[in-house]
Each structure stands twice: as structure tokens, then as C-alpha cells.
Design a protein around this motif. Structure first.
Motif, mmCIF file in Angstrom:
data_model
loop_
_atom_site.group_PDB
_atom_site.id
_atom_site.type_symbol
_atom_site.label_atom_id
_atom_site.label_comp_id
_atom_site.label_asym_id
_atom_site.label_seq_id
_atom_site.Cartn_x
_atom_site.Cartn_y
_atom_site.Cartn_z
ATOM 1 N N TYR A 11 38.514 46.522 36.432
ATOM 2 C CA TYR A 11 37.211 46.146 36.976
ATOM 3 C C TYR A 11 36.126 47.135 36.533
ATOM 4 C CZ TYR A 11 34.144 43.877 40.401
ATOM 5 O OH TYR A 11 33.131 43.176 41.002
ATOM 6 N N TRP A 65 35.045 38.037 39.879
ATOM 7 C CA TRP A 65 34.735 38.826 38.694
ATOM 8 C C TRP A 65 35.994 39.442 38.109
ATOM 9 C CZ3 TRP A 65 30.676 38.190 35.969
ATOM 10 C CH2 TRP A 65 29.442 37.890 36.551
ATOM 11 N N ARG A 96 23.074 47.712 38.136
ATOM 12 C CA ARG A 96 24.248 47.058 37.551
ATOM 13 C C ARG A 96 25.355 46.890 38.582
ATOM 14 N NH1 ARG A 96 26.266 45.359 32.901
ATOM 15 N NH2 ARG A 96 28.520 45.509 32.551
ATOM 16 N N VAL A 109 32.705 46.851 34.230
ATOM 17 C CA VAL A 109 31.467 47.037 34.982
ATOM 18 C C VAL A 109 30.779 48.339 34.612
ATOM 19 C CG1 VAL A 109 30.504 47.332 37.299
ATOM 20 C CG2 VAL A 109 32.263 45.607 36.905
ATOM 21 N N TYR A 116 27.635 43.258 40.624
ATOM 22 C CA TYR A 116 29.075 43.058 40.778
ATOM 23 C C TYR A 116 29.570 43.472 42.160
ATOM 24 C CZ TYR A 116 28.704 42.594 35.750
ATOM 25 O OH TYR A 116 28.341 42.188 34.484
#
Length: 608
Positions: free
Chosen positions: A384, A331, A434, A388, A438
């Protein structure tokens, strides 16, 4: 009525689609966003921009270049003269001595096919005092230059301001186009930037697995940097594993760190400087962790002002479990590629992530996580969480929330204030879902939703609950609902007790090691310790805590001095003289949060 919210992933090709229109200036808790700059080649929908043509790969015809070179002027020729200044005058074809030069008086385009000489003569603008004066009184002019300079010199301007450098141009393009993908960035990592990165490192830092220290590398610095630069640009650079080391945490546990080798630190710092030019324009205002010009106290001020000026009744203290060890490499690379199209930069990041960790002579591969302590880890962690959490949370509070929502994030520490409880509970549920997409997880015991704000105490009494409202810790300070002398709401901040206790225990152990040193030497060391403590914790309403810290330091020092000899006992009257001589008095070193926040965000948007 707000439009229905449709949750989407951040893994799509469009990095901005997961956020609505953003307010760039300082959405309240943010402050102004600093800018970032232009690469040699920029890809966007298959066609380069004018700036990319000027700065990019030069394989196209010279006629298509824009006159961005500092050696050329975009100002049209002027026929008049100004007093006391030199102006460029159009040269006639006869004066130039070549028919090709005649076109320069009519258009600047043919001049772009020249061989690099100066465009024309520069004649003096100042006239002589009298018309009959001899030619020796006339001002001195300037002849044609022999050739163009090789550096990016600033053009001569009336304002005497320098032209933007390469990273400034990258920053400007990143600000103008949030969807731009930069495809040529590695050329910014030159020997000069590597040298600056080397001197920015700490000289006494612990070495990595190769054992090379700062002093050893500096003995043949230029040769080492030239070799490192060649390996980076040829693709021969190989990242070394990080050396595992543990440091104690305030709660008694051990925090794992990854100590990179010296060359890895140099390359990472240089690359981070280049990437900051792009990402500092993308990061939202409520992101404060490990960013240039955004300190811990800026985040504390934003939180305090948000709680005081907005209708905050509930606070979600969110903690991500093992964040640096849970970052998914796949990711992260996809997020990086949203803005970075230079595959060489992407490969460097992949090398650092896959380098692994060396612990007790055994190498361990790492498929997830970024070593905490590496130079590039803070930026990668911010990127990140930007995709995210930040973009998703900003859209959530503008499209879904019914009331006010205040967000402050410092690295992986997240504080969110809500006006309504149902908003807070829904946000927590959707945030957990959420994060799971990830490979992140909210800590089940450290993540709390508490009643907090101006009316927390009165509403607690209305429900028949005794005691005071709950408190929360953020960046080493305990936040408490208090009252001023006039009976109004006051956000009280005290030093976190757990951190203060751990610091005093650490000092007591160090004093036992230093107790046989001369008194002046011990006093200077303790004076530096107290000054450092005051510089961070001396915020308004925290005067009793910092004074208690000084008192405890004096007691530990007295105990250590009494144990270094068994012949006589150190009287407290004499110890007071040592304390007055060497331990500085405490004072409040920081202004009230609203004062500093308004000074930093003057003229920008209000708190959000």
C-alpha cells in the motif's frame, strides 16, 4: 532546470507511471534489492513470454514449448570427446532403430515430440590405455533411461550449480519486466510450502478464535495439510475472524492486535513467500520495514549515513495516524492487481481483509484496515505504501526538489531529510494532500519539521537561540546533534527514554512475580534480558544508556529480593556478588553506521 512536476494518482493501470527511471542497485539508503520469480502463466499485452509458454498452462501444441525442462538439454551435440568426462554423442538412425530418431541428429526440435524417453545414449569419454586392450578395460557407459523423472531436477552442468526453482524463475521475470502481471501463482502454494510455513510458526503462539494450537495441529499434520491444500485450491477455504487482543504501548496507550487462527497463519505465510518473489524486486531501496534481510539497524545505518554524507539541514519526522487501521481495501486490491493477475490469490487476500474481528464474543466487520499482527499484514501494508508514498516520494525528490533529499521508511515510520526548508515545507503540504486521497492522515502532533544536521547548532546560535537543537526518535533511538572530541559533527544516538522507562517498569512487575524462585533461575532470566537489550541498543555513543539500564535492573532485583523475606535485610555487598555472577557486563555490539553501510553496499551506487 528540472522539468515541471505533474502529480498523478497511483490508481491507474500502469503501476510504474508514477515513478521515473529508478536506480535499482541501491540508491544509497537502500542497499541491493533482492530479487523475486516466474509463474506458470504470465500475461503482458495479451501475449505470453517464452518463459511463460514453458512454465504456463500446457494447452498449446507441444511443438511450441521451449526446452526448459531439466530433463532436456539445450546444448547442441558434440562430436568430439574430452578426457575424463562423459559427453553426449550423436546417435545414428541405425543405432536408434527407428526412423523418427534420425531427425534428432540434425535438429533438436523433432525431439520435443517424443514420449519422454532420454534423447540418446551416453557413451564413455575415457579411452583405454592401449589400443589392443580387451573390451573389459573400457569404461562403463550409460544406456537409455526408462522414463523421465517427475521432479524439477537440476541438469548436470560443469559448474555443479543447481537450476533455479520455480520461484527463482518468477523472480527473474519480475526483475526483467516491471510491468508484467502474473496470472498463475496459486500452484506455488503446494503441500511442501504449507508444511514449511507451519514449521516456521512459533509453537507457543496464542491461538485464534478456533482455539487450535500448534501442538494439536501437528498430531495429524499431513492429513491436515492435505485437507487445507485441497480447500485452498478448490475455493472452499474460508478465513476466520481475528481474535482481538491489546498490548501496552510505550506511551501508555493500548495497541490493538489481531490474532489469526492457525490455518490462516499457514496459508498467509505460504502466500506471502510467493508474493515476496515479485514485490521484493519492486520495492525501493529506502523501504526497510518487515522485509527479508532488511533489519531495523539497516534503516538506522542508512539514516545516519545520509545525514552525515548529504547536505541535510531539516528533518521531517512523519507519523501516519492509525495506519494499519486506515488501509483502504479497495485501493489495496487495485494495487495488488498491478502485478498479481491470479484471481485466486486476489480472492484469498480479500477473504483475509473481510474476515473481521472477534472481540468479547462479538464479531465486527472490517471495511478498512488490516489486522496488526496477522502474517500477511506487513506485506500488504508495504504494498500500500509502495504505491501511495514510495513511488511518489522518489519521483518528487528527482523532479521537484532543489537540493538533497534523503528518505528512510520503516513500515509506517517515515524520516525525510532536506537541504532546504522550502523543499521540506512543500513536501509536507503535498504529502498531506496525497495521503488524503488514499484515506490516510498525518498525525498532527507527532509529525514535526525540525532543524537538524551538521550546521544546526551553529545556525541556532546565529539566530540568537539558546539551548541545543531539537531531537527526534526513530526505531527506539533518540537522534541528537553532537560534537566529537575533535569538534566535528557527530550523530549521537541514545536509547529512547520513554521506552527504557516502560521496559524497566515491566521488569519490576515481573520480578515481583519471580522473587520466590531460586537465585540461579532469576539470574539466568535477567541475564537473557540484558543480553537482548544490548543486542539491539548497544550502538556507538550509547554506552552510558545501556550501562544505566544494567544498573537499574540490579536495583530492581535487589528490591524484589529484599521483599521476599522479613527476617533479614539483604546487604548490598552480597547483592554485588549476585550482580557480578549473573548480570553480564555491557559492551558496544554494533559497528559505526558508515562501516556496516559501506560493507553492505560495496560496489553499489552512493547514498541518495
Amino acid at each position: 532546470m528540472k522539468e515541471p512536476y505533474i502529480e498523478g494518482l497511483a490508481a491507474h493501470d500502469d503501476p510504474e507511471s508514477c515513478t521515473g527511471p529508478r536506480k535499482s542497485a541501491g540508491e544509497a539508503l537502500t542497499g541491493a534489492r533482492t530479487g523475486a520469480v516466474l509463474s506458470r502463466e504470465i500475461r503482458h499485452t495479451g501475449a505470453p513470454t517464452p518463459l511463460s509458454e514453458a512454465e504456463g498452462h500446457m494447452g498449446q501444441q507441444r511443438q511450441r514449448e521451449l526446452p526448459l525442462s531439466p530433463a532436456r538439454s539445450e546444448t547442441r551435440r558434440t562430436c568430439g570427446h574430452f578426457l575424463r568426462e562423459n559427453r553426449e554423442s550423436p546417435a545414428s538412425p541405425v543405432a536408434d532403430g527407428a526412423s523418427g530418431r534420425a531427425g534428432k541428429a540434425q535438429s533438436r526440435t523433432p525431439a520435443m515430440d517424443g514420449v519422454g524417453q532420454s534423447d540418446r545414449l551416453v557413451v564413455p569419454a575415457k579411452s583405454t590405455n592401449k589400443a589392443s586392450t580387451s573390451a573389459t578395460e573400457s569404461t562403463e557407459g550409460r544406456s537409455l533411461a526408462k522414463g523421465n523423472t517427475s521432479g524439477q531436477n537440476a541438469p548436470r552442468t560443469q559448474s555443479r550449480t543447481s537450476a533455479p526453482n520455480a520461484l527463482d524463475r518468477v523472480r527473474q521475470v519480475a526483475i526483467r519486466n516491471k510491468r508484467m502481471q502474473f496470472t498463475a501463482l496459486l500452484h506455488h502454494v503446494d503441500v511442501r510450502r504449507l508444511r514449511e510455513a507451519f514449521f516456521a510458526l512459533k509453537k507457543d503462539a496464542a491461538p485464534g478464535v478456533d482455539g487450535v494450537t500448534w501442538e494439536q495441529y501437528a498430531q495429524q499434520l499431513e492429513d491436515n495439510l492435505q485437507d487445507l491444500h485441497a480447500r485452498v485450491h478448490q475455493g472452499a477455504y474460508r478465513a476466520r475472524p481475528s481474535r482481538r487482543r491489546y498490548i501496552p504501548k510505550p506511551d501508555g496507550r493500548q495497541r490493538p492486535l489481531g490474532i489469526a487462527s492457525l490455518e490462516d497463519k499457514i496459508v498467509q505465510r505460504a502466500v506471502v513467500e510467493v508474493l515476496n518473489a515479485i514485490y521484493e524486486t519492486d520495492f525501493l531501496g529506502f523501504s526497510y520495514g518487515f522485509r527479508p534481510g532488511r533489519r531495523q539497524h539497516d534503516a538506522l545505518d542508512a539514516l545516519a549515513v545520509g545525514i552525515f554524507r548529504k547536505s541535510v539541514n531539516w528533518v521531517l519526522d512523519a507519523d501516519i495516524r492509525g495506519y494499519f487501521d486506515a488501509i483502504d481495501h479497495g485501493w489495496l486490491v487495485r494495487f495488488i492487481k498491478h502485478r498479481v493477475g491470479d484471481t485466486r490469490i486476489v480472492r484469498l487476500i480479500q477473504k483475509w481483509l473481510a474476515a473481521g474481528v472477534m472481540e468479547n464474543g462479538e464479531w465486527t466487520s472490517s471495511e478498512v484496515g488490516s489486522p496488526q499482527g496477522a502474517t500477511a499484514s506487513p506485506l500488504l501494508a508495504n504494498v500500500y505504501l509502495h504505491y501511495v508514498f514510495d513511488l511518489w516520494a522518489h519521483r518528487w525528490r528527482t523532479k521537484v526538489a532543489r537540493g538533497d533529499v534523503v528518505i528512510v521508511r520503516y513500515a509506517d515510520d517515515i524520516l525525510v531529510g532536506f537541504q532546504y526548508r522550502d523543499d521540506a515545507e512543500r513536501f509536507q503540504r503535498e504529502l498531506s494532500a496525497r495521503f488524503a486521497q488514499y484515506r490516510l492522515e498525518l498525525h498532527p502532533t507527532k509529525t514535526r519539521l525540525i532543524a537538524f544536521g551538521k550546521f544546526a547548532l551553529s545556525r541556532r546560535r546565529e539566530r540568537g537561540l539558546g539551548g541545543k537543537p531539537e531531537t527526534f526518535n526513530f526505531l527506539g533511538l533518540t537522534h541528537i546533534c553532537g560534537r566529537s572530541r575533535q569538534g566535528k559533527f557527530l550523530l549521537v544516538r541514545h536509547t529512547e527514554r520513554r521506552r527504557m522507562t516502560a521496559k524497566l517498569h515491566e521488569l519490576a512487575r515481573e520480578m515481583q512475580k519471580r522473587r520466590h524462585q531460586p537465585i540461579p533461575e532469576q539470574g539466568r532470566w535477567l541475564s537473557a534480558v540484558i543480553r537482548g537489550h544490548v543486542a539491539y541498543y548497544a550502538v556507538p555513543t550509547n554506552a552510558p544508556a545501556i550501562e544505566a539500564f544494567r544498573t537499574q535492573v540490579a536495583r530492581h532485583w535487589c528490591r524484589a529480593l529484599r521483599r521476599r523475606s522479613q527476617r533479614r535485610r539483604l546487604p548490598w555487598a552480597r547483592m554485588k556478588r549476585f550482580v557480578a555472577r549473573w548480570l553480564p557486563r555491557t559492551h558496544i555490539a554494533h559497528p559505526w553506521p558508515a562501516q556496516r553501510f559501506d560493507a553492505h553496499n560495496r560496489g553499489k551506487s552512493p547514498v541518495r
